[in-house]
Design a protein around this motif. Sequence first.
Motif, PDB file in Angstrom:
ATOM      1  N   GLU A 282     -11.298 -18.848   4.490  1.00 58.25           N
ATOM      2  CA  GLU A 282     -12.167 -18.296   3.455  1.00 58.25           C
ATOM      3  C   GLU A 282     -11.889 -16.824   3.150  1.00 58.25           C
ATOM      4  OE1 GLU A 282     -13.398 -20.230   5.948  1.00 58.25           O
ATOM      5  OE2 GLU A 282     -13.947 -21.981   4.759  1.00 58.25           O
ATOM      6  N   LEU A 334     -26.332 -23.746   5.182  1.00 57.79           N
ATOM      7  CA  LEU A 334     -25.670 -23.844   3.872  1.00 57.79           C
ATOM      8  C   LEU A 334     -26.397 -23.009   2.819  1.00 57.79           C
ATOM      9  CD1 LEU A 334     -24.698 -27.632   3.760  1.00 57.79           C
ATOM     10  CD2 LEU A 334     -23.118 -25.700   3.646  1.00 57.79           C
ATOM     11  N   GLU A 337     -25.936 -16.857   2.671  1.00 57.57           N
ATOM     12  CA  GLU A 337     -24.883 -16.329   1.805  1.00 57.57           C
ATOM     13  C   GLU A 337     -23.503 -16.353   2.465  1.00 57.57           C
ATOM     14  OE1 GLU A 337     -25.902 -12.482   0.147  1.00 57.57           O
ATOM     15  OE2 GLU A 337     -23.853 -12.362  -0.643  1.00 57.57           O
ATOM     16  N   VAL A 339     -21.624 -18.760   3.662  1.00 57.39           N
ATOM     17  CA  VAL A 339     -21.480 -19.570   4.880  1.00 57.39           C
ATOM     18  C   VAL A 339     -20.761 -20.893   4.577  1.00 57.39           C
ATOM     19  CG1 VAL A 339     -22.767 -20.913   6.594  1.00 57.39           C
ATOM     20  CG2 VAL A 339     -23.467 -18.563   6.057  1.00 57.39           C
ATOM     21  N   THR A 340     -19.683 -21.155   5.298  1.00 64.45           N
ATOM     22  CA  THR A 340     -18.942 -22.404   5.148  1.00 64.45           C
ATOM     23  C   THR A 340     -18.766 -23.091   6.487  1.00 64.45           C
ATOM     24  OG1 THR A 340     -17.658 -21.389   3.363  1.00 64.45           O
ATOM     25  CG2 THR A 340     -16.801 -23.451   4.259  1.00 64.45           C
ATOM     26  N   HIS A 342     -17.248 -25.986   8.936  1.00 62.97           N
ATOM     27  CA  HIS A 342     -16.125 -26.937   9.040  1.00 62.97           C
ATOM     28  C   HIS A 342     -16.474 -27.921  10.149  1.00 62.97           C
ATOM     29  CE1 HIS A 342     -12.938 -24.789   6.668  1.00 62.97           C
ATOM     30  NE2 HIS A 342     -13.855 -23.831   6.790  1.00 62.97           N
ATOM     31  N   ILE A 343     -16.486 -29.190   9.813  1.00 60.24           N
ATOM     32  CA  ILE A 343     -16.838 -30.230  10.775  1.00 60.24           C
ATOM     33  C   ILE A 343     -15.565 -30.995  11.110  1.00 60.24           C
ATOM     34  CG2 ILE A 343     -18.302 -32.261  11.160  1.00 60.24           C
ATOM     35  CD1 ILE A 343     -19.898 -29.655  10.694  1.00 60.24           C
ATOM     36  N   VAL A 361     -18.414 -15.101   5.241  1.00 60.52           N
ATOM     37  CA  VAL A 361     -17.676 -14.026   4.575  1.00 60.52           C
ATOM     38  C   VAL A 361     -18.622 -13.161   3.770  1.00 60.52           C
ATOM     39  CG1 VAL A 361     -15.446 -15.242   4.471  1.00 60.52           C
ATOM     40  CG2 VAL A 361     -17.071 -15.476   2.583  1.00 60.52           C
TER      41      VAL A 361
ATOM     42  N   LYS B  28     -13.449 -31.498   5.030  1.00 61.55           N
ATOM     43  CA  LYS B  28     -13.941 -30.278   5.690  1.00 61.55           C
ATOM     44  C   LYS B  28     -15.284 -30.531   6.354  1.00 61.55           C
ATOM     45  CE  LYS B  28     -15.472 -26.617   3.141  1.00 61.55           C
ATOM     46  NZ  LYS B  28     -15.259 -25.647   2.037  1.00 61.55           N
ATOM     47  N   ARG B 294     -22.180 -30.286  -2.684  1.00 62.11           N
ATOM     48  CA  ARG B 294     -23.514 -29.742  -2.376  1.00 62.11           C
ATOM     49  C   ARG B 294     -24.537 -30.296  -3.370  1.00 62.11           C
ATOM     50  NH1 ARG B 294     -24.101 -24.169   0.131  1.00 62.11           N
ATOM     51  NH2 ARG B 294     -22.150 -23.660   1.165  1.00 62.11           N
ATOM     52  N   LYS B 307     -14.842 -13.566  -5.122  1.00 60.51           N
ATOM     53  CA  LYS B 307     -14.368 -12.564  -4.161  1.00 60.51           C
ATOM     54  C   LYS B 307     -13.380 -11.627  -4.851  1.00 60.51           C
ATOM     55  CE  LYS B 307     -14.309 -16.222  -0.661  1.00 60.51           C
ATOM     56  NZ  LYS B 307     -13.419 -17.217  -0.043  1.00 60.51           N
TER      57      LYS B 307
END
Lengths: 384, 384
Positions: A282, A334, A337, A339-340, A342-343, A361, B28, B294, B307
């Motif tokens: 990211e 989720l 702000e 936030v990602t 990964h599973i 990030v 992901k 989402r 970004k």
Amino acid sequence: MNYFSTNFTLGILGGGQLGKMMLYETRKWDIRTSVLDPSAEAPCRIAADNFEQGDLMDFETVYNFGKKVDVLTFEIEGVNVEALEKLESEGVKVYPSAATLRNIQDKGVQKQFYKEHQIPTSPFKVYKDKYELNEAIVRKELHFPFVWKSCTGGYDGKGVSIVRSAEDVIPLSEDACIAEKLIPFKNELAVIVARNPSGEVKTYPVVEMEFHPEANQVEYVICPARIDDAAANKARAVASKVSEAFKHVGLLAVELFQTEDDEILVNEVAPRPHNSGHYSIEASYTNQFEQQIRAILDLPLGNTESKVGGIMVNLVGAESHTGPVMYKNIEKILAMEGVTPHIYGKRETRPFRKMGHVTIVNKDLNKARIIAEEVKKTIEVISE
Amino acid sequence: MNYFSTNFTLGILGGGQLGKMMLYETRKWDIRTSVLDPSAEAPCRIAADNFEQGDLMDFETVYNFGKKVDVLTFEIEGVNVEALEKLESEGVKVYPSAATLRNIQDKGVQKQFYKEHQIPTSPFKVYKDKYELNEAIVRKELHFPFVWKSCTGGYDGKGVSIVRSAEDVIPLSEDACIAEKLIPFKNELAVIVARNPSGEVKTYPVVEMEFHPEANQVEYVICPARIDDAAANKARAVASKVSEAFKHVGLLAVELFQTEDDEILVNEVAPRPHNSGHYSIEASYTNQFEQQIRAILDLPLGNTESKVGGIMVNLVGAESHTGPVMYKNIEKILAMEGVTPHIYGKRETRPFRKMGHVTIVNKDLNKARIIAEEVKKTIEVISE
């Protein structure tokens, strides 16, 4: 060489989460892949063009798999090196090379390599088994406290112990090991270096790692590290020296200690994409998995700088939960702000099992750090 | 609902490049997927947990496929709506809904929808076939020049023509069509709006599109659009109004014209991830494919800000090449700063066929624009 939408095949030994994230990049570029992993439930079982189940330590299995691909790489160090050597001798491109892996797989050999190449590392001794280790203690050649590391098979805190007394020696395995001087350090850092066969080299910014005190697993990876420029430059220089010594192809993740006296010591390296580089998906212009593909295919290396500050939190199984996994409160993180999650796709959770990670990030790294703590407090990896 | 590493299944109608990029996100998050596409060679054939080959316009095929999934979505508008309606009536969640798709699939109905909802769009007339169209011309009810659009089946410049004289009418198809007033515009813009079943709504920044003069395909998508704040705010407001009118779930890509008098008119919409949002993979905090997931799973929507500045260049087949594809000079563009190619995985190239895209990101959008031109000049999609 034309890799894109052709029959060129990249072979990957290991089908875990690192392989899975590498496959996002091969899919992005439509590069054909074949993956070998012992588990039929491996995270790479889909998204690879071809998946084979087999033992990565078995000579015949690795050799036969490697004969069918054009370039062979690995996402885990525990693979049969003799098979890689034979494949190389028969013209298969193996990146990183069997020689690089030989110098890294055994931690005793790895430490010896640093010594021979004048690479700063903590003082150590190698013992061929526990009998020798005990003898050194009895003869007062080795003093408490020290850091014990199994020469082979250790990862994620397994195979590493701080030995403070004779009692701590009892549970140690019988295997060959090293004893390192316990050096007080103020920061644990890492630098990922990419190198392609043409010799082009790029280093990622220095990251800072915070460890979970009990599980001995990384809890936060922070990019860039909150250290002064002098220390950061020194860390990148040491990492470059290590990369130069190994002449590896692909990524080399160099784990470092910043001592109380601002010395930079090499702890250990991994010749592959690394947990300390997950933030790059990211945060960076070129994420570590794309960079790995660029490097091993001898393509130009991408920009290693960051677009934004990045923090990575590992998602590990909660202590008292074993069974089918549930990511409790994932919808709450989720909503935070930048936030990602990964599973990785492991159906069963176990205490401290690495189940995924979360990247946070933000243009302001301090804000990211606050949100990272919120993430950590909120999400729970439990069983249903 | 627990979507992550469970047996919950997301069904996707269509297995092209949009579905393929959506699968990066389901992988992901380890969300189980099932994809239906007419082609066995579809870009989604791997990375989906289950792939089925079948006709998207066939009632039985779509219905039977939909019965086996928990949430059903599509990456292409050309699907059997009656099947979606029946599935909805039997409790399958279909997002975007059959009703949304009905209002969009037919361009005549879509234009009528704007009129009824006081959404600004260019004046138009609907003709049920070419006979009616010819008659309107002969009776001088319809004057040259006008924009002709087939009511169904048009995309990527197919099914759209600028008609300047009687001669231009000859090659038009027999189908139902609309004739729109040809309005001079200074910019073609787009805004992607995300909306979840809970009613949370977020809009992406306004992007600017530059078209290839011959192929009538987008050549550059630039984010953010180089327009003043007043125009950008107006464009986002119009897009929000469109989203509100449709009450869609998922993404709605709203294509807009900025006229010479700074009016904002809706051109058309697509209820899915869109070519104009591809830049978001590298440039945005939340890319459009993650946002789509989402939205349709009623998770909180992610940050739509960027970004860095982003420009997207479509990779289309060179004019005189048909056959197995080769991406000439791809290694040269990989050496340029902030450049990421995406290869969709089509083995055969044809003139103007969409084979992939390239994103160029940079903190300085003007620099990105210069590099984008370099990319455009350098890479060639040819046959071997």
